[in-house]
Motif scaffolding. Structure first.
Motif, PDB file in Angstrom:
ATOM      1  N   ALA A  72       3.081   4.536   7.788  1.00 37.41           N
ATOM      2  CA  ALA A  72       4.195   5.496   7.765  1.00 37.41           C
ATOM      3  C   ALA A  72       5.429   4.904   8.463  1.00 37.41           C
ATOM      4  O   ALA A  72       6.561   5.133   8.039  1.00 37.41           O
ATOM      5  CB  ALA A  72       3.772   6.799   8.434  1.00 37.41           C
ATOM      6  N   LEU A  73       5.200   4.139   9.518  1.00 40.46           N
ATOM      7  CA  LEU A  73       6.336   3.502  10.199  1.00 40.46           C
ATOM      8  C   LEU A  73       7.021   2.491   9.265  1.00 40.46           C
ATOM      9  O   LEU A  73       8.255   2.413   9.204  1.00 40.46           O
ATOM     10  CB  LEU A  73       5.859   2.823  11.494  1.00 40.46           C
ATOM     11  CG  LEU A  73       6.959   2.365  12.454  1.00 40.46           C
ATOM     12  CD1 LEU A  73       6.456   2.437  13.898  1.00 40.46           C
ATOM     13  CD2 LEU A  73       7.455   0.951  12.185  1.00 40.46           C
ATOM     14  N   LEU A  74       6.206   1.739   8.509  1.00 38.89           N
ATOM     15  CA  LEU A  74       6.792   0.787   7.547  1.00 38.89           C
ATOM     16  C   LEU A  74       7.599   1.528   6.477  1.00 38.89           C
ATOM     17  O   LEU A  74       8.667   1.070   6.069  1.00 38.89           O
ATOM     18  CB  LEU A  74       5.691  -0.062   6.900  1.00 38.89           C
ATOM     19  CG  LEU A  74       4.961  -1.024   7.842  1.00 38.89           C
ATOM     20  CD1 LEU A  74       3.792  -1.690   7.121  1.00 38.89           C
ATOM     21  CD2 LEU A  74       5.910  -2.093   8.387  1.00 38.89           C
ATOM     22  N   GLU A  75       7.073   2.671   6.037  1.00 35.49           N
ATOM     23  CA  GLU A  75       7.813   3.476   5.048  1.00 35.49           C
ATOM     24  C   GLU A  75       9.152   3.939   5.608  1.00 35.49           C
ATOM     25  O   GLU A  75      10.163   3.923   4.914  1.00 35.49           O
ATOM     26  CB  GLU A  75       6.997   4.714   4.676  1.00 35.49           C
ATOM     27  CG  GLU A  75       6.007   4.486   3.567  1.00 35.49           C
ATOM     28  CD  GLU A  75       5.326   5.792   3.180  1.00 35.49           C
ATOM     29  OE1 GLU A  75       4.641   6.371   4.061  1.00 35.49           O
ATOM     30  OE2 GLU A  75       5.470   6.216   2.024  1.00 35.49           O
ATOM     31  N   ARG A  76       9.134   4.371   6.876  1.00 39.25           N
ATOM     32  CA  ARG A  76      10.388   4.825   7.490  1.00 39.25           C
ATOM     33  C   ARG A  76      11.372   3.657   7.612  1.00 39.25           C
ATOM     34  O   ARG A  76      12.573   3.817   7.420  1.00 39.25           O
ATOM     35  CB  ARG A  76      10.130   5.454   8.869  1.00 39.25           C
ATOM     36  CG  ARG A  76       9.427   6.802   8.796  1.00 39.25           C
ATOM     37  CD  ARG A  76       9.466   7.535  10.126  1.00 39.25           C
ATOM     38  NE  ARG A  76       8.667   6.890  11.148  1.00 39.25           N
ATOM     39  CZ  ARG A  76       7.366   7.096  11.366  1.00 39.25           C
ATOM     40  NH1 ARG A  76       6.700   7.945  10.618  1.00 39.25           N
ATOM     41  NH2 ARG A  76       6.741   6.455  12.322  1.00 39.25           N
ATOM     42  N   PHE A  77      10.828   2.471   7.913  1.00 38.27           N
ATOM     43  CA  PHE A  77      11.708   1.303   8.011  1.00 38.27           C
ATOM     44  C   PHE A  77      12.386   1.028   6.668  1.00 38.27           C
ATOM     45  O   PHE A  77      13.582   0.689   6.611  1.00 38.27           O
ATOM     46  CB  PHE A  77      10.931   0.067   8.479  1.00 38.27           C
ATOM     47  CG  PHE A  77      11.755  -1.189   8.459  1.00 38.27           C
ATOM     48  CD1 PHE A  77      12.851  -1.328   9.306  1.00 38.27           C
ATOM     49  CD2 PHE A  77      11.471  -2.226   7.570  1.00 38.27           C
ATOM     50  CE1 PHE A  77      13.643  -2.470   9.274  1.00 38.27           C
ATOM     51  CE2 PHE A  77      12.258  -3.370   7.532  1.00 38.27           C
ATOM     52  CZ  PHE A  77      13.345  -3.496   8.384  1.00 38.27           C
ATOM     53  N   ALA A  78      11.639   1.199   5.577  1.00 40.41           N
ATOM     54  CA  ALA A  78      12.199   0.921   4.246  1.00 40.41           C
ATOM     55  C   ALA A  78      13.338   1.885   3.899  1.00 40.41           C
ATOM     56  O   ALA A  78      14.174   1.572   3.060  1.00 40.41           O
ATOM     57  CB  ALA A  78      11.095   0.989   3.195  1.00 40.41           C
ATOM     58  N   ARG A  79      13.356   3.042   4.534  1.00 38.68           N
ATOM     59  CA  ARG A  79      14.414   4.026   4.262  1.00 38.68           C
ATOM     60  C   ARG A  79      15.544   3.990   5.293  1.00 38.68           C
ATOM     61  O   ARG A  79      16.578   4.606   5.110  1.00 38.68           O
ATOM     62  CB  ARG A  79      13.829   5.455   4.301  1.00 38.68           C
ATOM     63  CG  ARG A  79      12.888   5.795   3.182  1.00 38.68           C
ATOM     64  CD  ARG A  79      12.693   7.315   3.125  1.00 38.68           C
ATOM     65  NE  ARG A  79      12.302   7.877   4.409  1.00 38.68           N
ATOM     66  CZ  ARG A  79      11.045   8.095   4.777  1.00 38.68           C
ATOM     67  NH1 ARG A  79      10.059   7.800   3.961  1.00 38.68           N
ATOM     68  NH2 ARG A  79      10.774   8.612   5.957  1.00 38.68           N
ATOM     69  N   TRP A  80      15.303   3.270   6.394  1.00 35.91           N
ATOM     70  CA  TRP A  80      16.203   3.313   7.550  1.00 35.91           C
ATOM     71  C   TRP A  80      17.546   2.653   7.238  1.00 35.91           C
ATOM     72  O   TRP A  80      17.588   1.563   6.660  1.00 35.91           O
ATOM     73  CB  TRP A  80      15.515   2.594   8.717  1.00 35.91           C
ATOM     74  CG  TRP A  80      16.257   2.594  10.016  1.00 35.91           C
ATOM     75  CD1 TRP A  80      16.922   3.632  10.583  1.00 35.91           C
ATOM     76  CD2 TRP A  80      16.374   1.483  10.920  1.00 35.91           C
ATOM     77  NE1 TRP A  80      17.434   3.241  11.797  1.00 35.91           N
ATOM     78  CE2 TRP A  80      17.123   1.929  12.034  1.00 35.91           C
ATOM     79  CE3 TRP A  80      15.913   0.173  10.911  1.00 35.91           C
ATOM     80  CZ2 TRP A  80      17.428   1.102  13.113  1.00 35.91           C
ATOM     81  CZ3 TRP A  80      16.202  -0.648  11.981  1.00 35.91           C
ATOM     82  CH2 TRP A  80      16.963  -0.187  13.073  1.00 35.91           C
ATOM     83  N   GLU A  81      18.618   3.287   7.682  1.00 37.04           N
ATOM     84  CA  GLU A  81      19.940   2.716   7.412  1.00 37.04           C
ATOM     85  C   GLU A  81      20.409   1.769   8.506  1.00 37.04           C
ATOM     86  O   GLU A  81      21.498   1.182   8.389  1.00 37.04           O
ATOM     87  CB  GLU A  81      20.955   3.851   7.201  1.00 37.04           C
ATOM     88  CG  GLU A  81      20.793   4.459   5.821  1.00 37.04           C
ATOM     89  CD  GLU A  81      21.496   5.793   5.692  1.00 37.04           C
ATOM     90  OE1 GLU A  81      22.314   6.117   6.566  1.00 37.04           O
ATOM     91  OE2 GLU A  81      21.216   6.487   4.706  1.00 37.04           O
ATOM     92  N   GLY A  82      19.651   1.668   9.570  1.00 37.08           N
ATOM     93  CA  GLY A  82      20.012   0.683  10.596  1.00 37.08           C
ATOM     94  C   GLY A  82      20.833   1.243  11.739  1.00 37.08           C
ATOM     95  O   GLY A  82      21.560   0.508  12.399  1.00 37.08           O
ATOM     96  N   ALA A  93       0.821  -1.217   0.000  1.00 39.57           N
ATOM     97  CA  ALA A  93       0.000   0.000   0.000  1.00 39.57           C
ATOM     98  C   ALA A  93       0.854   1.265   0.000  1.00 39.57           C
ATOM     99  O   ALA A  93       0.393   2.324  -0.432  1.00 39.57           O
ATOM    100  CB  ALA A  93      -0.935   0.003   1.206  1.00 39.57           C
ATOM    101  N   VAL A  94       2.086   1.155   0.499  1.00 38.77           N
ATOM    102  CA  VAL A  94       2.962   2.335   0.472  1.00 38.77           C
ATOM    103  C   VAL A  94       4.105   2.130  -0.532  1.00 38.77           C
ATOM    104  O   VAL A  94       5.174   2.720  -0.417  1.00 38.77           O
ATOM    105  CB  VAL A  94       3.496   2.696   1.882  1.00 38.77           C
ATOM    106  CG1 VAL A  94       2.384   3.315   2.719  1.00 38.77           C
ATOM    107  CG2 VAL A  94       4.086   1.496   2.620  1.00 38.77           C
ATOM    108  N   GLY A  95       3.853   1.256  -1.503  1.00 38.80           N
ATOM    109  CA  GLY A  95       4.771   1.104  -2.620  1.00 38.80           C
ATOM    110  C   GLY A  95       6.022   0.286  -2.346  1.00 38.80           C
ATOM    111  O   GLY A  95       6.992   0.380  -3.100  1.00 38.80           O
TER     112      GLY A  95
END
Lengths: 259, 206
Positions: free
Chosen positions: B193-203, B21-23
């Motif tokens: 939105a949290l899932l989207e942030r996870f997809a961008r997160w560098e760890g 849903a968030v691509g």
């Protein structure tokens, strides 16, 4: 703080949204998927779909509805109607339903609750109860009796005893649906809801009779319900979900207001 | 590409649909090598902690997850997935992966009106900033359904708490690991939105 939930119930017949008045005279009022999306965007906390399709060969339509809803709404939802086996429950879970509701089939075979609960977890197993007010007597000391088959068949089973038994068998949540109040829009049956909510250790969803925001407030406070189920009052456009939530939040109830 | 760990513990498709849903594209796998090599891992879970842990071990996924954690792969644990990163769980009981010191414990209500499972939307309080919690405010509610709660030994690992018959940890983390007791995939727009942030997160934690 844990918030009180507003749950919208969509009766689905042959893939279409239907609304019943006192469990007779059902009429179609639109596309369930469209409604589900609309309510989701307007802040609804949870959805319930009841499959009131008469014949079992049309059940696959319901799986399609469930999959479509799961792809477009990201809040928990449950499905009920005609669930008779662990296989039925598992199929709906896989299609995307968070929880399943058992009702008539569990009255006829109480261990069905246990089998489903063991397979998919108590948190995903809801016992829905259709309840009729009766004279308190030996068989029904609480003054409430369980009815099945959409309210048509009386069972002689005491509602309070059945609620406790359902919890003991592994139901993680109970829906208390008053047949007397259903479709009247005169308010929930507060005494019944409170009696059951105080007797069990699992969450209770109050159902039947919602017509005004005050009714929701009453059942969530005096009635001790964890969640209030709405149908007609939102389906016919009298109230928006967000209006109901605003009303309850303004009266001091913990309500999820950011979505 | 997100890799969702498939170990028969819950509804992976809900997580996949929420990602879509968030691509975000995602794949399921129960293959330890694919997990060890993944770019980014979601470690979900619903159900019984001991059953889940036994399945992980039987499939060699515990070792694969250890390897991924060591490589610095961003990992998001959800619900039972979050519980298993602790030393152990009272549900079973079972040992956990031992990535974060602490134990998963059962809610034992002190008051009669407190119901178990803790089910519904509860507000989340950020205890220390984390890239995955960016923008989360005190009135934001997320969806919970659980009978056991996270009890990390060290406050350093606690990133968010929630209240239910007392305060409990609802998000923990260290290094490239972050884990939530709530279900982002069932928590509406804020969860997505949290899932989207996870997809961008560098760890990294900050």
């Amino acid at each position: 703080m844990l918030t009180k939930r507003i749950v919208a119930c969509l009766d689905v017949r042959d893939g279409k949204l239907a609304k019943s008045v006192k469990f007779v005279d059902t009429r179609d009022i639109g596309d369930p998927l469209e409604r589900a999306s609309l309510y989701y965007q307007d802040g609804l906390d949870e959805l319930v779909f009841y499959d009131i399709t008469a014949s079992s060969d049309r059940r696959n339509i319901m799986i399609d509805v469930v999959e479509a809803v799961a792809a477009r709404t990201f809040i928990p939802f449950s499905v009920g109607g005609g669930i008779r086996s662990v296989e039925d429950a598992t199929k709906l879970r896989l299609a995307g339903a968070e929880k399943v509701n058992v009702n008539s089939a569990a009255v006829q075979d109480p261990e069905l609750i246990q089998r489903i609960s063991q397979a998919i977890g108590a948190q995903s197993t809801i016992l829905s109860m259709d309840i009729l007010r009766v004279e308190a007597c030996e068989g029904t000391p609480s003054g409430y009796e369980i009815v099945i088959d959409g309210g048509r068949t009386r069972t002689g089973r005491d509602a309070l005893a059945w609620a406790k038994q359902g919890e003991a068998l592994g139901a993680g949540e109970l829906v208390v649906n008053s047949i007397d109040a259903d479709g009247t829009r005169d308010g929930y049956e507060i005494a019944l809801t409170r009696m059951i909510a105080e007797a069990v250790g699992v969450p209770v969803i109050a159902s039947g009779g919602a017509g005004k925001p005050e009714h929701l407030y009453a059942v969530l406070t005096e009635g001790k319900a964890d969640a209030a189920l709405v149908a007609s009052m939102v389906h016919f456009g009298d109230y928006k979900v967000s209006e109901l939530k605003r009303y309850l939040a303004d009266r001091g109830l913990p309500i999820r207001m950011c979505w | 590409m997100l890799t969702i760990v498939d170990y028969n513990a819950g509804n992976l498709r809900s997580v996949q649909r929420a990602c879509a849903a968030v691509g975000l594209t995602s794949d399921f796998t129960s293959d330890p090598e694919s997990v060890a090599r993944a770019d980014r891992i979601i470690f979900p879970g619903v159900g019984h902690a001991k059953t889940a842990m036994d399945t992980l071990v039987a499939r060699g996924l515990d070792q694969a997850l250890h390897a991924a954690l060591g490589r610095g792969t961003p990992i998001l644990g959800i619900c039972v997935g979050a519980q298993l990163v602790l030393d152990g769980s009272d549900e079973g009981p079972t040992v956990g992966l031992g990535w974060v010191p602490g134990q998963t414990r059962r809610f034992t209500p002190r008051e009669h009106h407190i119901k178990v499972p803790h089910m519904g939307w509860n507000t989340v309080h950020v205890e220390r900033p984390h890239p995955l919690l960016e923008g989360v405010q005190n009135e934001h509610a997320f969806y919970f359904v659980h009978s056991y709660y996270l009890d990390p030994a060290d406050d350093r690992h606690v990133f968010a708490t929630s209240d239910y018959d007392g305060t409990f940890c609802c998000a923990l983390g260290r290094d490239n690991l972050f884990a939530t007791q709530f279900h982002p995939e069932k928590s509406g727009r804020l969860g997505l939105a949290l899932l989207e942030r996870f997809a961008r997160w560098e760890g990294t934690s900050c």
